[in-house]
Design a protein around this motif. Structure first.
Motif, PDB file in Angstrom:
ATOM      1  N   PRO A  96      27.223  -9.940  45.263  1.00 49.53           N
ATOM      2  CA  PRO A  96      25.893  -9.864  45.865  1.00 49.53           C
ATOM      3  C   PRO A  96      25.824  -8.679  46.838  1.00 49.53           C
ATOM      4  O   PRO A  96      26.702  -8.512  47.681  1.00 49.53           O
ATOM      5  CB  PRO A  96      25.751 -11.199  46.593  1.00 49.53           C
ATOM      6  N   ILE A  97      24.787  -7.860  46.713  1.00 45.88           N
ATOM      7  CA  ILE A  97      24.679  -6.639  47.505  1.00 45.88           C
ATOM      8  C   ILE A  97      23.552  -6.706  48.530  1.00 45.88           C
ATOM      9  O   ILE A  97      23.716  -6.308  49.668  1.00 45.88           O
ATOM     10  CB  ILE A  97      24.483  -5.409  46.584  1.00 45.88           C
ATOM     11  N   ILE A  98      22.376  -7.215  48.133  1.00 43.18           N
ATOM     12  CA  ILE A  98      21.232  -7.309  49.046  1.00 43.18           C
ATOM     13  C   ILE A  98      20.656  -8.717  48.937  1.00 43.18           C
ATOM     14  O   ILE A  98      20.348  -9.192  47.843  1.00 43.18           O
ATOM     15  CB  ILE A  98      20.156  -6.261  48.723  1.00 43.18           C
ATOM     16  N   LEU A  99      20.492  -9.364  50.084  1.00 42.87           N
ATOM     17  CA  LEU A  99      19.999 -10.741  50.151  1.00 42.87           C
ATOM     18  C   LEU A  99      18.775 -10.776  51.048  1.00 42.87           C
ATOM     19  O   LEU A  99      18.756 -10.143  52.102  1.00 42.87           O
ATOM     20  CB  LEU A  99      21.093 -11.640  50.728  1.00 42.87           C
ATOM     21  N   GLY A 100      17.772 -11.508  50.629  1.00 44.93           N
ATOM     22  CA  GLY A 100      16.572 -11.617  51.458  1.00 44.93           C
ATOM     23  C   GLY A 100      15.474 -12.369  50.730  1.00 44.93           C
ATOM     24  O   GLY A 100      15.733 -13.365  50.061  1.00 44.93           O
ATOM     25  N   TYR A 101      14.247 -11.835  50.850  1.00 47.13           N
ATOM     26  CA  TYR A 101      13.069 -12.545  50.376  1.00 47.13           C
ATOM     27  C   TYR A 101      12.131 -11.622  49.603  1.00 47.13           C
ATOM     28  O   TYR A 101      11.970 -10.458  49.955  1.00 47.13           O
ATOM     29  CB  TYR A 101      12.314 -13.147  51.568  1.00 47.13           C
ATOM     30  N   GLU A 123      13.381 -16.783  48.067  1.00 45.64           N
ATOM     31  CA  GLU A 123      14.716 -16.245  48.332  1.00 45.64           C
ATOM     32  C   GLU A 123      15.203 -15.456  47.115  1.00 45.64           C
ATOM     33  O   GLU A 123      15.069 -15.923  45.982  1.00 45.64           O
ATOM     34  CB  GLU A 123      15.688 -17.378  48.641  1.00 45.64           C
ATOM     35  N   THR A 124      15.768 -14.281  47.383  1.00 45.27           N
ATOM     36  CA  THR A 124      16.195 -13.391  46.307  1.00 45.27           C
ATOM     37  C   THR A 124      17.525 -12.738  46.637  1.00 45.27           C
ATOM     38  O   THR A 124      17.902 -12.605  47.802  1.00 45.27           O
ATOM     39  CB  THR A 124      15.159 -12.279  46.073  1.00 45.27           C
ATOM     40  N   VAL A 125      18.217 -12.316  45.585  1.00 42.06           N
ATOM     41  CA  VAL A 125      19.448 -11.552  45.760  1.00 42.06           C
ATOM     42  C   VAL A 125      19.527 -10.482  44.677  1.00 42.06           C
ATOM     43  O   VAL A 125      19.216 -10.735  43.521  1.00 42.06           O
ATOM     44  CB  VAL A 125      20.715 -12.452  45.755  1.00 42.06           C
ATOM     45  N   LYS A 149      20.070   4.943  41.292  1.00 39.89           N
ATOM     46  CA  LYS A 149      19.166   5.968  40.775  1.00 39.89           C
ATOM     47  C   LYS A 149      17.755   5.842  41.339  1.00 39.89           C
ATOM     48  O   LYS A 149      16.990   6.780  41.302  1.00 39.89           O
ATOM     49  CB  LYS A 149      19.150   5.922  39.265  1.00 39.89           C
ATOM     50  N   GLN A 150      17.401   4.672  41.862  1.00 39.66           N
ATOM     51  CA  GLN A 150      16.088   4.478  42.462  1.00 39.66           C
ATOM     52  C   GLN A 150      16.180   3.406  43.531  1.00 39.66           C
ATOM     53  O   GLN A 150      17.080   2.577  43.517  1.00 39.66           O
ATOM     54  CB  GLN A 150      15.051   4.101  41.409  1.00 39.66           C
ATOM     55  N   ALA A 151      15.236   3.435  44.459  1.00 36.88           N
ATOM     56  CA  ALA A 151      15.211   2.434  45.524  1.00 36.88           C
ATOM     57  C   ALA A 151      14.895   1.069  44.924  1.00 36.88           C
ATOM     58  O   ALA A 151      14.086   0.961  44.010  1.00 36.88           O
ATOM     59  CB  ALA A 151      14.165   2.806  46.562  1.00 36.88           C
ATOM     60  N   GLN A 152      15.538   0.043  45.421  1.00 40.64           N
ATOM     61  CA  GLN A 152      15.263  -1.303  44.933  1.00 40.64           C
ATOM     62  C   GLN A 152      13.983  -1.817  45.574  1.00 40.64           C
ATOM     63  O   GLN A 152      13.669  -1.501  46.706  1.00 40.64           O
ATOM     64  CB  GLN A 152      16.459  -2.215  45.182  1.00 40.64           C
ATOM     65  N   SER A 153      13.241  -2.634  44.853  1.00 39.55           N
ATOM     66  CA  SER A 153      12.009  -3.204  45.399  1.00 39.55           C
ATOM     67  C   SER A 153      11.952  -4.721  45.212  1.00 39.55           C
ATOM     68  O   SER A 153      10.996  -5.351  45.626  1.00 39.55           O
ATOM     69  CB  SER A 153      10.788  -2.564  44.733  1.00 39.55           C
ATOM     70  N   PHE A 154      12.988  -5.296  44.609  1.00 41.41           N
ATOM     71  CA  PHE A 154      13.000  -6.736  44.345  1.00 41.41           C
ATOM     72  C   PHE A 154      13.098  -7.535  45.647  1.00 41.41           C
ATOM     73  O   PHE A 154      12.357  -8.488  45.852  1.00 41.41           O
ATOM     74  CB  PHE A 154      14.154  -7.080  43.409  1.00 41.41           C
ATOM     75  N   VAL A 155      14.031  -7.166  46.518  1.00 46.86           N
ATOM     76  CA  VAL A 155      14.184  -7.840  47.815  1.00 46.86           C
ATOM     77  C   VAL A 155      13.292  -7.089  48.795  1.00 46.86           C
ATOM     78  O   VAL A 155      13.647  -6.035  49.300  1.00 46.86           O
ATOM     79  CB  VAL A 155      15.650  -7.854  48.292  1.00 46.86           C
ATOM     80  N   ARG A 215      21.467  -6.568  38.667  1.00 45.41           N
ATOM     81  CA  ARG A 215      20.606  -7.680  38.270  1.00 45.41           C
ATOM     82  C   ARG A 215      19.905  -8.249  39.510  1.00 45.41           C
ATOM     83  O   ARG A 215      20.457  -8.252  40.610  1.00 45.41           O
ATOM     84  CB  ARG A 215      21.410  -8.809  37.612  1.00 45.41           C
ATOM     85  N   ASP A 216      18.710  -8.776  39.283  1.00 47.37           N
ATOM     86  CA  ASP A 216      17.916  -9.420  40.327  1.00 47.37           C
ATOM     87  C   ASP A 216      17.833 -10.906  40.011  1.00 47.37           C
ATOM     88  O   ASP A 216      17.594 -11.280  38.860  1.00 47.37           O
ATOM     89  CB  ASP A 216      16.500  -8.837  40.356  1.00 47.37           C
ATOM     90  N   PHE A 217      18.002 -11.731  41.044  1.00 48.87           N
ATOM     91  CA  PHE A 217      17.987 -13.177  40.848  1.00 48.87           C
ATOM     92  C   PHE A 217      17.116 -13.861  41.898  1.00 48.87           C
ATOM     93  O   PHE A 217      17.197 -13.530  43.083  1.00 48.87           O
ATOM     94  CB  PHE A 217      19.406 -13.757  40.958  1.00 48.87           C
ATOM     95  N   TYR A 218      16.320 -14.841  41.446  1.00 50.55           N
ATOM     96  CA  TYR A 218      15.634 -15.744  42.362  1.00 50.55           C
ATOM     97  C   TYR A 218      16.605 -16.882  42.657  1.00 50.55           C
ATOM     98  O   TYR A 218      17.103 -17.535  41.735  1.00 50.55           O
ATOM     99  CB  TYR A 218      14.343 -16.298  41.750  1.00 50.55           C
ATOM    100  N   ILE A 219      16.872 -17.124  43.904  1.00 52.58           N
ATOM    101  CA  ILE A 219      17.890 -18.101  44.299  1.00 52.58           C
ATOM    102  C   ILE A 219      17.532 -19.515  43.850  1.00 52.58           C
ATOM    103  O   ILE A 219      18.415 -20.288  43.487  1.00 52.58           O
ATOM    104  CB  ILE A 219      18.171 -17.991  45.808  1.00 52.58           C
ATOM    105  N   GLU A 220      16.255 -19.838  43.775  1.00 52.21           N
ATOM    106  CA  GLU A 220      15.846 -21.186  43.343  1.00 52.21           C
ATOM    107  C   GLU A 220      16.298 -21.498  41.913  1.00 52.21           C
ATOM    108  O   GLU A 220      16.373 -22.664  41.529  1.00 52.21           O
ATOM    109  CB  GLU A 220      14.323 -21.324  43.449  1.00 52.21           C
TER     110      GLU A 220
END
Length: 121
Positions: free
Chosen positions: A35-40, A46-48, A91-97, A67-72
């Protein structure tokens, strides 16, 4: 979605502080991730964002991959052994979290005493 983070979120938060893999089931598939980035997400879920190094995936890219995951939707979470990996490049900024609690690359986020609930300043 205010209040204390879920137990699963808290387990991932702890694994990140110890740079441990997390192993879990997601949409019926086994996953082995760092896991690299954790938040919302913007809606408070909740996302990771993780670097998946093993298991199975429904994505097109072969593993390892981001990969992007919804914690629920995470089931049977446990910390696991393995060499820590976090990919070669971004290669690009993440926008999921959208609202970041912990980023493995930002030291002060790893030094908090507890996970931040959604809506924290």
């Amino acid at each position: 979605m205010a209040g204390k983070p879920s137990e699963t979120y808290q387990q991932i938060w702890q694994a990140m502080r110890e740079r441990q893999h997390v192993l879990f089931e997601y949409d019926g598939r086994p996953r082995d991730c760092c896991p690299i980035i954790l938040g919302y997400a913007k809606d408070g879920r909740e996302t990771v964002k993780a670097y998946q190094v093993g298991g199975s995936t429904s994505g097109q890219a072969p593993l390892p991959a981001w990969r992007d995951f919804y914690i629920e939707r995470i089931r049977e979470l446990r910390a696991g052994p393995g060499a820590w990996r976090q990919g070669e490049s971004h290669k690009q900024a993440q926008s999921f979290v959208k609202f970041v609690d912990v980023d493995i690359n930002i030291l002060h986020t790893l030094n908090r005493q507890a996970p931040l609930p959604f809506g924290s300043p």
